[in-house]
Write a protein that holds these residues in place. Sequence first.
Motif, PDB file in Angstrom:
ATOM      1  N   LEU A 222      -5.239   8.628 -26.581  1.00 35.41           N
ATOM      2  CA  LEU A 222      -3.814   8.922 -26.533  1.00 35.41           C
ATOM      3  C   LEU A 222      -2.997   7.728 -27.010  1.00 35.41           C
ATOM      4  CD1 LEU A 222      -3.646  10.622 -23.007  1.00 35.41           C
ATOM      5  CD2 LEU A 222      -3.974  11.716 -25.232  1.00 35.41           C
ATOM      6  N   ASN A 223      -1.796   7.989 -27.456  1.00 37.06           N
ATOM      7  CA  ASN A 223      -0.945   6.910 -27.975  1.00 37.06           C
ATOM      8  C   ASN A 223      -0.096   6.257 -26.888  1.00 37.06           C
ATOM      9  OD1 ASN A 223       0.944   8.915 -27.466  1.00 37.06           O
ATOM     10  ND2 ASN A 223       2.138   8.508 -29.316  1.00 37.06           N
ATOM     11  N   ALA A 224      -0.461   6.431 -25.627  1.00 30.18           N
ATOM     12  CA  ALA A 224       0.263   5.829 -24.505  1.00 30.18           C
ATOM     13  C   ALA A 224      -0.739   5.453 -23.424  1.00 30.18           C
ATOM     14  CB  ALA A 224       1.310   6.790 -23.957  1.00 30.18           C
ATOM     15  N   GLY A 225      -0.351   4.461 -22.602  1.00 30.25           N
ATOM     16  CA  GLY A 225      -1.246   4.004 -21.543  1.00 30.25           C
ATOM     17  C   GLY A 225      -0.505   3.770 -20.246  1.00 30.25           C
ATOM     18  N   SER A 226      -0.862   2.680 -19.574  1.00 28.46           N
ATOM     19  CA  SER A 226      -0.264   2.397 -18.268  1.00 28.46           C
ATOM     20  C   SER A 226       1.243   2.187 -18.359  1.00 28.46           C
ATOM     21  CB  SER A 226      -0.922   1.163 -17.641  1.00 28.46           C
ATOM     22  OG  SER A 226      -0.787   0.029 -18.498  1.00 28.46           O
ATOM     23  N   GLY A 227       1.723   1.747 -19.519  1.00 29.95           N
ATOM     24  CA  GLY A 227       3.159   1.566 -19.698  1.00 29.95           C
ATOM     25  C   GLY A 227       3.930   2.867 -19.602  1.00 29.95           C
ATOM     26  N   ALA A 228       3.260   3.994 -19.824  1.00 29.31           N
ATOM     27  CA  ALA A 228       3.891   5.311 -19.707  1.00 29.31           C
ATOM     28  C   ALA A 228       3.573   5.971 -18.375  1.00 29.31           C
ATOM     29  CB  ALA A 228       3.436   6.220 -20.854  1.00 29.31           C
ATOM     30  N   GLY A 229       2.954   5.184 -17.467  1.00 26.04           N
ATOM     31  CA  GLY A 229       2.670   5.701 -16.137  1.00 26.04           C
ATOM     32  C   GLY A 229       1.327   6.389 -15.996  1.00 26.04           C
ATOM     33  N   LEU A 230       0.466   6.302 -17.012  1.00 19.66           N
ATOM     34  CA  LEU A 230      -0.842   6.938 -16.931  1.00 19.66           C
ATOM     35  C   LEU A 230      -1.790   6.088 -16.106  1.00 19.66           C
ATOM     36  CD1 LEU A 230      -1.311   8.128 -20.634  1.00 19.66           C
ATOM     37  CD2 LEU A 230      -0.340   9.385 -18.700  1.00 19.66           C
ATOM     38  N   THR A 231      -2.692   6.745 -15.370  1.00 18.97           N
ATOM     39  CA  THR A 231      -3.722   6.045 -14.603  1.00 18.97           C
ATOM     40  C   THR A 231      -5.052   6.750 -14.796  1.00 18.97           C
ATOM     41  OG1 THR A 231      -3.195   7.340 -12.609  1.00 18.97           O
ATOM     42  CG2 THR A 231      -2.112   5.202 -12.846  1.00 18.97           C
ATOM     43  N   SER A 232      -6.116   5.979 -14.711  1.00 19.70           N
ATOM     44  CA  SER A 232      -7.461   6.534 -14.886  1.00 19.70           C
ATOM     45  C   SER A 232      -7.717   7.612 -13.839  1.00 19.70           C
ATOM     46  CB  SER A 232      -8.489   5.414 -14.759  1.00 19.70           C
ATOM     47  OG  SER A 232      -9.779   5.907 -15.016  1.00 19.70           O
ATOM     48  N   GLY A 233      -8.302   8.719 -14.286  1.00 25.06           N
ATOM     49  CA  GLY A 233      -8.573   9.836 -13.387  1.00 25.06           C
ATOM     50  C   GLY A 233      -7.555  10.961 -13.490  1.00 25.06           C
ATOM     51  N   ASP A 234      -6.408  10.686 -14.135  1.00 28.27           N
ATOM     52  CA  ASP A 234      -5.398  11.728 -14.316  1.00 28.27           C
ATOM     53  C   ASP A 234      -5.943  12.865 -15.179  1.00 28.27           C
ATOM     54  OD1 ASP A 234      -3.563  10.319 -12.879  1.00 28.27           O
ATOM     55  OD2 ASP A 234      -2.396   9.632 -14.599  1.00 28.27           O
ATOM     56  N   THR A 235      -5.524  14.068 -14.885  1.00 26.46           N
ATOM     57  CA  THR A 235      -5.837  15.226 -15.727  1.00 26.46           C
ATOM     58  C   THR A 235      -4.547  15.697 -16.390  1.00 26.46           C
ATOM     59  OG1 THR A 235      -7.682  15.931 -14.328  1.00 26.46           O
ATOM     60  CG2 THR A 235      -6.715  17.586 -15.790  1.00 26.46           C
ATOM     61  N   LEU A 236      -4.552  15.771 -17.717  1.00 24.29           N
ATOM     62  CA  LEU A 236      -3.366  16.162 -18.470  1.00 24.29           C
ATOM     63  C   LEU A 236      -3.606  17.484 -19.197  1.00 24.29           C
ATOM     64  CD1 LEU A 236      -2.384  12.734 -20.113  1.00 24.29           C
ATOM     65  CD2 LEU A 236      -1.753  13.614 -17.873  1.00 24.29           C
ATOM     66  N   THR A 237      -2.544  18.240 -19.342  1.00 21.66           N
ATOM     67  CA  THR A 237      -2.594  19.490 -20.101  1.00 21.66           C
ATOM     68  C   THR A 237      -2.194  19.204 -21.544  1.00 21.66           C
ATOM     69  OG1 THR A 237      -2.034  20.805 -18.154  1.00 21.66           O
ATOM     70  CG2 THR A 237      -1.684  21.833 -20.301  1.00 21.66           C
ATOM     71  N   VAL A 238      -2.978  19.692 -22.485  1.00 21.58           N
ATOM     72  CA  VAL A 238      -2.708  19.470 -23.907  1.00 21.58           C
ATOM     73  C   VAL A 238      -2.065  20.730 -24.492  1.00 21.58           C
ATOM     74  CG1 VAL A 238      -3.693  18.954 -26.173  1.00 21.58           C
ATOM     75  CG2 VAL A 238      -4.604  17.833 -24.119  1.00 21.58           C
ATOM     76  N   LYS A 239      -0.914  20.535 -25.148  1.00 20.77           N
ATOM     77  CA  LYS A 239      -0.192  21.661 -25.732  1.00 20.77           C
ATOM     78  C   LYS A 239       0.111  21.401 -27.204  1.00 20.77           C
ATOM     79  CE  LYS A 239       1.982  23.088 -21.393  1.00 20.77           C
ATOM     80  NZ  LYS A 239       3.250  23.410 -20.700  1.00 20.77           N
ATOM     81  N   ARG A 240       0.359  22.466 -27.936  1.00 19.09           N
ATOM     82  CA  ARG A 240       0.700  22.356 -29.357  1.00 19.09           C
ATOM     83  C   ARG A 240       1.986  23.143 -29.618  1.00 19.09           C
ATOM     84  NH1 ARG A 240      -4.179  23.923 -32.481  1.00 19.09           N
ATOM     85  NH2 ARG A 240      -4.854  21.917 -31.623  1.00 19.09           N
ATOM     86  N   LYS A 241       2.861  22.542 -30.392  1.00 16.30           N
ATOM     87  CA  LYS A 241       4.132  23.180 -30.702  1.00 16.30           C
ATOM     88  C   LYS A 241       3.911  24.501 -31.428  1.00 16.30           C
ATOM     89  CE  LYS A 241       8.565  22.231 -32.968  1.00 16.30           C
ATOM     90  NZ  LYS A 241       9.346  21.243 -33.751  1.00 16.30           N
ATOM     91  N   GLY A 242       4.619  25.520 -30.957  1.00 18.17           N
ATOM     92  CA  GLY A 242       4.490  26.841 -31.554  1.00 18.17           C
ATOM     93  C   GLY A 242       5.727  27.221 -32.341  1.00 18.17           C
TER      94      GLY A 242
END
Length: 291
Positions: A222-242
Amino acid sequence: MKRHICVKLGALLLAAVCMSNAWAAPRIAVVDFENKSQYGGWKVGRGAADMLTTELVKETDFDIYERDRLNAVLDEQNLGQSGLMDVSTAAKVGKLIGVEYIVTGAVTEYGDSSAGGGGGGVHVGKKGYYATVDVRLVDVNTARIVFADTGNGNKASMNVRVFGFGGGEGWNEKHASEAMRGAIQELTQKLADADLEGGGIGGSVSAQPILLADVAGSAIILNAGSGAGLTSGDTLTVKRKGREIKDPATGAILKVTYDTIGTIKLTNVEAAYAEAKVASGSGFKVGDIAE
């Protein structure tokens, strides 16, 4: 003359109402935090969320949703209160109770440490208590994290033993709570400094979406890390613009639809990027949005 005065009073009242609406305090709810530390179980996460709620009421102008009512709604909706709430669920809860923002978080560090030394029959010991809490602010309307930051708190105490008399200090709940409150007070100040009333982005807020920067089989970067509030173990939903739905009269975009591709779990988080593995779904592409 009377009519002129009435017109003036009406104009003043209208102006007052407009100003009141323009400066309406953001409506915020705080859900139970997850406890990722090795001490205290779920009660530590709930206690941290209660502390933050109290501090926000005392120190800010935010309109805070009452925690007991929130927990009752979560129970009714079977959404749980463990702090393991993803962004989309937080947005759903926010819309359900009529707030603009949901605060989620985690107690990442909470515990104590001991040190000391001496001689000649005298021993001086030092006991330290520490707490670290991460929070995220989710915009209910966009289902995006608009603020992420960390608070730290510490409390130290001393003890002296002379030829074995006196004693060290065991776990002191009061001192541990003071360390936790220090972390929460730091976060309260950071939230207060965020420009939420103006819809702006203050403090550690990130306006940019989190995107997939590289896809190699099941490995994602991903193009973001801890500076964007992400932490190891997080589960994220991936979406695509429709599709973009536009006003046929003006051409203005009314709504953008998004297709859900799947979910990913973060395995390693650095300051500027994060690594993840595919948890579900397929067909991930560079440029997809992770929430």
